[in-house]
Scaffold this active site. Structure first.
Site, PDB file in Angstrom:
ATOM      1  CD  GLU A  34     -15.163  64.809 -20.319  1.00  0.00           C
ATOM      2  OE1 GLU A  34     -14.731  63.665 -20.117  1.00  0.00           O
ATOM      3  OE2 GLU A  34     -15.854  65.443 -19.488  1.00  0.00           O
ATOM      4  NE  ARG A 105      -8.440  63.117 -12.203  1.00  0.00           N
ATOM      5  CZ  ARG A 105      -9.036  63.686 -13.231  1.00  0.00           C
ATOM      6  NH1 ARG A 105      -8.775  64.936 -13.562  1.00  0.00           N
ATOM      7  NH2 ARG A 105      -9.896  62.989 -13.966  1.00  0.00           N
ATOM      8  CE1 TYR A 209       0.870  62.727  -4.124  1.00  0.00           C
ATOM      9  CE2 TYR A 209      -0.009  61.538  -2.246  1.00  0.00           C
ATOM     10  CZ  TYR A 209      -0.145  62.005  -3.539  1.00  0.00           C
ATOM     11  OH  TYR A 209      -1.292  61.752  -4.234  1.00  0.00           O
TER      12      TYR A 209
HETATM   13  C1  LIG Z   1      -8.864  61.588  -2.370  1.00  0.00           C
HETATM   14  C2  LIG Z   1      -8.506  60.711  -3.522  1.00  0.00           C
HETATM   15  C3  LIG Z   1      -7.182  60.321  -3.695  1.00  0.00           C
HETATM   16  C4  LIG Z   1      -6.846  59.464  -4.750  1.00  0.00           C
HETATM   17  N1  LIG Z   1      -5.537  59.072  -4.866  1.00  0.00           N
HETATM   18  C5  LIG Z   1      -5.212  58.190  -5.839  1.00  0.00           C
HETATM   19  C6  LIG Z   1      -3.859  57.754  -5.979  1.00  0.00           C
HETATM   20  O1  LIG Z   1      -2.980  58.188  -5.236  1.00  0.00           O
HETATM   21  N2  LIG Z   1      -3.555  56.858  -6.956  1.00  0.00           N
HETATM   22  C7  LIG Z   1      -4.524  56.355  -7.801  1.00  0.00           C
HETATM   23  O2  LIG Z   1      -4.209  55.521  -8.679  1.00  0.00           O
HETATM   24  N3  LIG Z   1      -5.827  56.762  -7.702  1.00  0.00           N
HETATM   25  C8  LIG Z   1      -6.190  57.657  -6.755  1.00  0.00           C
HETATM   26  N4  LIG Z   1      -7.480  58.104  -6.654  1.00  0.00           N
HETATM   27  C9  LIG Z   1      -8.503  57.547  -7.565  1.00  0.00           C
HETATM   28  C10 LIG Z   1      -8.495  58.192  -8.944  1.00  0.00           C
HETATM   29  O3  LIG Z   1      -8.524  59.601  -8.850  1.00  0.00           O
HETATM   30  C11 LIG Z   1      -9.678  57.701  -9.770  1.00  0.00           C
HETATM   31  O4  LIG Z   1      -9.845  56.317  -9.589  1.00  0.00           O
HETATM   32  C12 LIG Z   1      -9.467  57.962 -11.246  1.00  0.00           C
HETATM   33  O5  LIG Z   1      -9.202  59.322 -11.476  1.00  0.00           O
HETATM   34  C13 LIG Z   1     -10.696  57.516 -12.044  1.00  0.00           C
HETATM   35  O6  LIG Z   1     -10.509  57.841 -13.405  1.00  0.00           O
HETATM   36  P1  LIG Z   1     -11.668  57.562 -14.456  1.00  0.00           P
HETATM   37  O7  LIG Z   1     -11.105  57.974 -15.767  1.00  0.00           O
HETATM   38  O8  LIG Z   1     -12.173  56.177 -14.308  1.00  0.00           O
HETATM   39  O9  LIG Z   1     -12.881  58.499 -14.024  1.00  0.00           O
HETATM   40  P2  LIG Z   1     -12.988  60.091 -13.921  1.00  0.00           P
HETATM   41  O10 LIG Z   1     -11.690  60.705 -13.578  1.00  0.00           O
HETATM   42  O11 LIG Z   1     -14.162  60.355 -13.022  1.00  0.00           O
HETATM   43  O12 LIG Z   1     -13.355  60.553 -15.402  1.00  0.00           O
HETATM   44  C14 LIG Z   1     -14.646  60.380 -15.952  1.00  0.00           C
HETATM   45  C15 LIG Z   1     -14.823  61.364 -17.094  1.00  0.00           C
HETATM   46  O13 LIG Z   1     -16.069  61.075 -17.752  1.00  0.00           O
HETATM   47  C16 LIG Z   1     -16.765  62.286 -18.009  1.00  0.00           C
HETATM   48  N5  LIG Z   1     -18.182  61.953 -18.133  1.00  0.00           N
HETATM   49  C17 LIG Z   1     -19.076  61.722 -17.135  1.00  0.00           C
HETATM   50  N6  LIG Z   1     -20.271  61.387 -17.665  1.00  0.00           N
HETATM   51  C18 LIG Z   1     -20.132  61.409 -19.012  1.00  0.00           C
HETATM   52  C19 LIG Z   1     -21.005  61.139 -20.100  1.00  0.00           C
HETATM   53  N7  LIG Z   1     -22.287  60.769 -19.912  1.00  0.00           N
HETATM   54  N8  LIG Z   1     -20.543  61.260 -21.375  1.00  0.00           N
HETATM   55  C20 LIG Z   1     -19.248  61.627 -21.592  1.00  0.00           C
HETATM   56  N9  LIG Z   1     -18.380  61.914 -20.591  1.00  0.00           N
HETATM   57  C21 LIG Z   1     -18.809  61.779 -19.316  1.00  0.00           C
HETATM   58  C22 LIG Z   1     -16.390  63.175 -16.842  1.00  0.00           C
HETATM   59  O14 LIG Z   1     -16.608  64.552 -17.143  1.00  0.00           O
HETATM   60  C23 LIG Z   1     -14.901  62.820 -16.650  1.00  0.00           C
HETATM   61  O15 LIG Z   1     -14.082  63.617 -17.474  1.00  0.00           O
HETATM   62  C24 LIG Z   1      -7.839  58.993  -5.642  1.00  0.00           C
HETATM   63  C25 LIG Z   1      -9.173  59.416  -5.484  1.00  0.00           C
HETATM   64  C26 LIG Z   1      -9.502  60.268  -4.433  1.00  0.00           C
HETATM   65  C27 LIG Z   1     -10.938  60.701  -4.274  1.00  0.00           C
END
Ligand SMILES: Cc1cc2nc3c(=O)[nH]c(=O)nc-3n(C[C@H](O)[C@H](O)[C@H](O)COP(=O)(O)OP(=O)(O)OC[C@H]3O[C@@H](n4cnc5c(N)ncnc54)[C@H](O)[C@@H]3O)c2cc1C
Length: 388
Positions: A34, A105, A209
């Site tokens: 991370e 979250r 909510y």
């Molecule tokens: C306004 C809003 C409302 C939302 N509501 C919902 C909802 O109600 N329900 C739902 O299911 N989804 C919802 N989402 C979507 C959801 O938040 C995201 O799709 C989800 O959190 C993505 O998770 P992820 O693990 O793919 O990416 P991220 O949460 O972006 O995690 C990526 C991680 O990788 C790390 N990282 C980045 N680059 C590197 C690197 N080079 N090396 C190592 N680590 C790195 C970052 O620091 C981070 O910790 C919402 C999004 C928004 C913007």
């Protein structure tokens, strides 16, 4: 040097942490790298529908999450036109024992983190960005570690994706999500949303909510806006929200809720175009790195959680032999892409419907009423009833 059955995951977001647990359950050793030195309380509320909660429960997370989640009875679809409810969709009882959860979250991330740190086969390294990797015999070298595969779960601005598929870039949607929370006790009881409230209005919508077992209210206001700094959120000028949700277009009850928020932050909404590449050799993408989408179907995290489960099943079936890894990752991408593309399209279409104006908004409200709760709800079945 890492052990030969190791999978490296870039990113400890919802997708990366879930993938680590699912892969460890298939007998892999997992190293999560991370970038940040501390997992921050990023984001606000999340809706998790049964397709996602079913997986989290299967991974044994229910006891860690139960104290923090709220199970809403219904989704109320509201219209700014009249200030009233268009239709109420009961969420009903759990589908196949999988509930609909509302969660902060940060609570979801810390429940996943607790399970990850308690697992003997998972190592989490903070302050460890994945920046270099190269194919080598028997797998891949990542930050000088040897592994069978690298999973890029590093979000919409993925470094892993940039190296493997440099042509894929996040696109700005022209929309900003303003996210904030407030203490439930600060809201008049007649405004308190018992389930999810979705307000549709001209070129904007509002989702409200309860989270943190009902102690706080989560609010998301979507409206057009400009990007300050791609890839990050900022406090912005909250006057922008007040101006957009003006009294001329929005009823007093919706505006009162907006006024009560304590900590607005603006998140420019970037997406990854549907149908891009997700897999190359021993590298695959997962979650927002593969398919950052508009949040209007509330499925971005849900799809990342599903990706994690399917990825682990494909790799588990291939076994721990390096020769089986690339075909397993290809199968993962083939299984996931059609469904995720459909969800991405659904999210875009929902936004267009929510933001209608004038006579089109009236037609929308009348159509929703005519369709009725049963038929509107059945339209979600293909999302909610998904199982591994
Ligand atoms: C306004 C809003 C409302 C939302 N509501 C919902 C909802 O109600 N329900 C739902 O299911 N989804 C919802 N989402 C979507 C959801 O938040 C995201 O799709 C989800 O959190 C993505 O998770 P992820 O693990 O793919 O990416 P991220 O949460 O972006 O995690 C990526 C991680 O990788 C790390 N990282 C980045 N680059 C590197 C690197 N080079 N090396 C190592 N680590 C790195 C970052 O620091 C981070 O910790 C919402 C999004 C928004 C913007």
């Amino acid at each position: 040097m890492t052990a030969p059955r190791t999978i490296v995951i870039a990113g400890a977001g919802i997708g990366g942490l879930t993938a680590a647990l699912a892969l460890a359950a298939q007998g892999f050793r997992v190293l999560i790298c991370e970038k940040t030195g501390r997992l921050e309380e990023a984001g606000a509320g999340l809706q998790l529908s049964p397709n996602a909660t079913r997986i989290l429960i299967g991974l044994g997370l229910q006891p860690r999450l139960a104290p923090h989640v709220t199970t809403p009875a219904s989704v109320s679809i509201m219209t700014a036109r009249s200030g009233g409810e268009v239709i109420r969709l009961p969420l009903g009882s759990a589908r196949d024992h999988a509930p609909y959860w509302l969660v902060h979250r940060a609570d979801l991330q810390s429940a996943l983190l607790g399970a990850v740190t308690a697992h003997p086969d998972i190592e989490l390294r903070l302050g460890c960005p994945v920046d270099t990797f190269r194919a080598q015999p028997g797998g891949i070298a990542v930050n000088d570690e040897s592994a069978l595969a690298l999973i890029g779960a590093d979000g919409a601005w993925s470094t892993v994706r940039r190296q493997v598929f440099p042509e894929t870039r996040p696109q700005f949607s022209g929309l900003i999500a303003w996210r904030g929370t407030l203490e439930t006790s600060r809201l008049d009881s007649d405004l308190f949303p018992h389930g999810v409230q979705l307000w549709m209005g001209p070129k904007a919508h509002l989702v409200v909510y309860p989270v943190s077992s009902g102690e706080r209210i989560n609010m998301v206001a979507i409206m057009p806006g400009a990007v300050m700094q791609p890839g990050s959120s900022d406090t912005g000028d909250t006057g922008e929200i007040r101006r957009h949700f003006a009294a001329s277009h929005w009823p007093a009850n919706a505006r009162a809720m907006i006024e009560s928020v304590e900590n607005w932050r603006r998140w420019p909404l970037f997406t990854i175009q549907d149908g891009g590449m997700w897999h190359e050799g021993s590298v695959a993408l997962l979650g927002d790195a593969a398919h950052a989408m508009l949040p209007f179907a509330a499925q971005g995290a849900g799809m990342a959680i599903e990706d994690a489960a399917v990825l682990a099943q494909c790799l588990g079936t291939a076994g721990h032999d390096a020769a089986g890894i690339a075909p397993a990752l290809e199968r993962y991408a083939q299984l996931r892409q059609p469904r995720v593309t459909r969800v991405q399209r659904t999210a875009r279409q929902s936004g267009q419907i929510y933001h209608l104006r004038g006579p089109m908004a009236l037609a929308r409200d009348l159509t929703m009423r005519a369709l009725g709760a049963g038929r509107l709800q059945a339209r979600q079945d293909w999302i909610y009833n998904w199982k591994l």
